[in-house]
Design a protein around this motif. Sequence first.
Motif, PDB file in Angstrom:
ATOM      1  N   VAL A 203       0.861  -1.182   0.000  1.00  0.00           N
ATOM      2  CA  VAL A 203       0.000   0.000   0.000  1.00  0.00           C
ATOM      3  C   VAL A 203       0.895   1.228   0.000  1.00  0.00           C
ATOM      4  CG1 VAL A 203      -1.783   1.276   1.246  1.00  0.00           C
ATOM      5  CG2 VAL A 203      -1.807  -1.226   1.262  1.00  0.00           C
ATOM      6  N   ASN A 204       0.500   2.235  -0.724  1.00  0.00           N
ATOM      7  CA  ASN A 204       1.286   3.458  -0.805  1.00  0.00           C
ATOM      8  C   ASN A 204       1.629   3.987   0.589  1.00  0.00           C
ATOM      9  OD1 ASN A 204       2.484   5.788  -1.926  1.00  0.00           O
ATOM     10  ND2 ASN A 204       0.577   6.937  -1.698  1.00  0.00           N
ATOM     11  N   GLY A 205       2.918   4.093   0.896  1.00  0.00           N
ATOM     12  CA  GLY A 205       3.361   4.598   2.186  1.00  0.00           C
ATOM     13  C   GLY A 205       3.519   3.550   3.255  1.00  0.00           C
ATOM     14  N   PHE A 206       3.038   2.330   2.997  1.00  0.00           N
ATOM     15  CA  PHE A 206       3.123   1.266   4.000  1.00  0.00           C
ATOM     16  C   PHE A 206       4.589   0.964   4.295  1.00  0.00           C
ATOM     17  CE2 PHE A 206       2.228  -3.459   5.005  1.00  0.00           C
ATOM     18  CZ  PHE A 206       2.041  -3.164   6.349  1.00  0.00           C
ATOM     19  N   CYS A 207       4.912   0.901   5.568  1.00  0.00           N
ATOM     20  CA  CYS A 207       6.267   0.633   6.069  1.00  0.00           C
ATOM     21  C   CYS A 207       7.171   1.859   5.976  1.00  0.00           C
ATOM     22  CB  CYS A 207       6.938  -0.532   5.332  1.00  0.00           C
ATOM     23  SG  CYS A 207       6.134  -2.127   5.605  1.00  0.00           S
ATOM     24  N   SER A 208       7.178   2.545   4.842  1.00  0.00           N
ATOM     25  CA  SER A 208       8.069   3.688   4.710  1.00  0.00           C
ATOM     26  C   SER A 208       7.625   4.870   5.548  1.00  0.00           C
ATOM     27  CB  SER A 208       8.168   4.112   3.242  1.00  0.00           C
ATOM     28  OG  SER A 208       6.900   4.541   2.756  1.00  0.00           O
ATOM     29  N   SER A 209       6.310   5.025   5.736  1.00  0.00           N
ATOM     30  CA  SER A 209       5.824   6.161   6.516  1.00  0.00           C
ATOM     31  C   SER A 209       4.625   5.855   7.392  1.00  0.00           C
ATOM     32  CB  SER A 209       5.452   7.323   5.579  1.00  0.00           C
ATOM     33  OG  SER A 209       4.401   6.943   4.707  1.00  0.00           O
ATOM     34  N   ARG A 210       4.067   4.669   7.288  1.00  0.00           N
ATOM     35  CA  ARG A 210       2.886   4.379   8.096  1.00  0.00           C
ATOM     36  C   ARG A 210       2.632   2.878   8.167  1.00  0.00           C
ATOM     37  NH1 ARG A 210      -2.104   6.303   4.109  1.00  0.00           N
ATOM     38  NH2 ARG A 210      -1.424   5.205   2.234  1.00  0.00           N
ATOM     39  N   CYS A 211       1.954   2.469   9.232  1.00  0.00           N
ATOM     40  CA  CYS A 211       1.532   1.081   9.412  1.00  0.00           C
ATOM     41  C   CYS A 211       0.038   0.940   9.169  1.00  0.00           C
ATOM     42  CB  CYS A 211       1.850   0.610  10.828  1.00  0.00           C
ATOM     43  SG  CYS A 211       3.588   0.755  11.285  1.00  0.00           S
ATOM     44  N   GLY A 212      -0.636   2.061   9.143  1.00  0.00           N
ATOM     45  CA  GLY A 212      -2.073   2.099   8.934  1.00  0.00           C
ATOM     46  C   GLY A 212      -2.516   3.542   8.995  1.00  0.00           C
ATOM     47  N   THR A 213      -3.765   3.785   8.762  1.00  0.00           N
ATOM     48  CA  THR A 213      -4.263   5.152   8.804  1.00  0.00           C
ATOM     49  C   THR A 213      -5.763   5.150   9.058  1.00  0.00           C
ATOM     50  OG1 THR A 213      -4.252   7.273   7.624  1.00  0.00           O
ATOM     51  CG2 THR A 213      -4.802   5.318   6.350  1.00  0.00           C
ATOM     52  N   HIS A 214      -6.284   6.297   9.447  1.00  0.00           N
ATOM     53  CA  HIS A 214      -7.741   6.455   9.518  1.00  0.00           C
ATOM     54  C   HIS A 214      -8.128   7.782   8.907  1.00  0.00           C
ATOM     55  CE1 HIS A 214      -8.649   9.551  12.613  1.00  0.00           C
ATOM     56  NE2 HIS A 214      -7.594   9.117  13.275  1.00  0.00           N
ATOM     57  N   GLY A 215      -9.318   7.856   8.410  1.00  0.00           N
ATOM     58  CA  GLY A 215      -9.775   9.078   7.771  1.00  0.00           C
ATOM     59  C   GLY A 215     -11.271   9.029   7.571  1.00  0.00           C
ATOM     60  N   SER A 216     -11.766   9.855   6.680  1.00  0.00           N
ATOM     61  CA  SER A 216     -13.196   9.890   6.389  1.00  0.00           C
ATOM     62  C   SER A 216     -13.399  10.091   4.901  1.00  0.00           C
ATOM     63  CB  SER A 216     -13.891  11.012   7.177  1.00  0.00           C
ATOM     64  OG  SER A 216     -13.353  12.278   6.802  1.00  0.00           O
ATOM     65  N   ALA A 217     -14.541   9.652   4.416  1.00  0.00           N
ATOM     66  CA  ALA A 217     -14.887   9.784   3.007  1.00  0.00           C
ATOM     67  C   ALA A 217     -16.359  10.116   2.891  1.00  0.00           C
ATOM     68  CB  ALA A 217     -14.573   8.489   2.260  1.00  0.00           C
ATOM     69  N   ALA A 218     -16.718  10.697   1.769  1.00  0.00           N
ATOM     70  CA  ALA A 218     -18.113  11.060   1.546  1.00  0.00           C
ATOM     71  C   ALA A 218     -18.953   9.810   1.404  1.00  0.00           C
ATOM     72  CB  ALA A 218     -18.242  11.929   0.308  1.00  0.00           C
ATOM     73  N   ALA A 219     -20.076   9.791   2.085  1.00  0.00           N
ATOM     74  CA  ALA A 219     -21.006   8.669   1.999  1.00  0.00           C
ATOM     75  C   ALA A 219     -22.102   9.005   0.996  1.00  0.00           C
ATOM     76  CB  ALA A 219     -21.609   8.378   3.370  1.00  0.00           C
ATOM     77  N   ALA A 220     -22.801   7.995   0.564  1.00  0.00           N
ATOM     78  CA  ALA A 220     -23.904   8.210  -0.369  1.00  0.00           C
ATOM     79  C   ALA A 220     -25.029   8.984   0.325  1.00  0.00           C
ATOM     80  CB  ALA A 220     -24.421   6.864  -0.856  1.00  0.00           C
ATOM     81  N   PRO A 221     -25.733   9.844  -0.408  1.00  0.00           N
ATOM     82  CA  PRO A 221     -26.849  10.584   0.195  1.00  0.00           C
ATOM     83  C   PRO A 221     -27.894   9.638   0.761  1.00  0.00           C
ATOM     84  CG  PRO A 221     -26.303  11.446  -1.981  1.00  0.00           C
ATOM     85  CD  PRO A 221     -25.553  10.165  -1.822  1.00  0.00           C
TER      86      PRO A 221
END
Length: 365
Positions: A203-221
């Motif tokens: 995964v982009n950034g895995f190991c080099s800068s992160r082990c995981g992440t959290h965030g938010s995304a737009a949900a369907a109306p």
Amino acid sequence: MYYTSRPPCSSYKYKPSNIYFFNPTPLKPTLTIAIAMAGFVSSMLVLIVQLHLLLFIAAPLFQQFSLATARPLMASSDGEKFSSMKYHKGHLLTGNITVNLIWYGKFKPTQRAIISDFFISLSSSVDNHPSASTWWKATQKYYYQPINNSPHSALTLTLGNQFLDETYSLSKSLSTSQIVQLASKGGHRNAINVVLTAPDVTVNGFCSSRCGTHGSAAAAPVAKSKGSKIYKHAYIWVGNSETQCPGQCAWPFHQQMYGPQSAPLVAPNGNVGMDGMVINLASLLAGTVTNPFGNGYYQGPAEAPLEAASACAGIYGRGAYPGYAGELLKDESSGGSFNAYGINGRKYLLPALFNPKTSSCEALV
């Protein structure tokens, strides 16, 4: 994401979650040059030495990854005071929240059970203490902080559906946008969708800068009508680092890559990759509920915040310091190190959480 008030207290009854399979789509010139080259080489050697020293001394800090990332080796001595955890006037997750699991790649049923049992343990009482549910209740200290003259109402977690993508439908190399795409497979309303990637998935950034992440995304109306509001849903991604970077993302169950060295601990569930994922999941879960949209509780800059668990990175028991996880419990039969009991005889190692009232890190043991 919809926010609801805290429901009446009731006992937690687990119903097996549904599992789905899916496929998403003045010198002589020569002497002058020689002197210049010598000076350049000398400068580069000094720079290389400085960089090596910097990496050795500060490597644990580099592994304290940015927004909503897990997680790091840097620890602080027991009882050390930290800066306050500031509230930035945003929403916290409240009410009944369903956790949906999206398994990307091949995981054995026994491996998936380690994670699903962890989430169930957060809302279940067990005979032994300290328990995973005790650890989870510590996040309520954020909900009872007076905000705008009234406290937030807390939340409860329930394990929802599980989706299996064992065919690597988006390939074995994923971008952040593809992680969000996978996270959209789970429900959007009152939910946290957790993407877990197998050891052979990069995964982009895995190991080099992160082990995981959290965030938010737009949900369907909610309603397909004019003016219908689009809400956000929270998601978490964690990778299995067993073969890619266990020294960074599965410590202390593997010898760390940088900094002070000590013998690795025995994973309590017998799986370095999955037990490492639990640590990262726990850290990101605490950050998700207390800072789901980047404007909740955190320390430092918004682009690289320290959240409820990441502010206490590397601390798992009393006396922790860089390279040493602290005094932990040990399973007499397996030799596994842990600090929390779960359901079905599970044992987990969970990170210390930052107490917003005392401005200090508090571990279970």
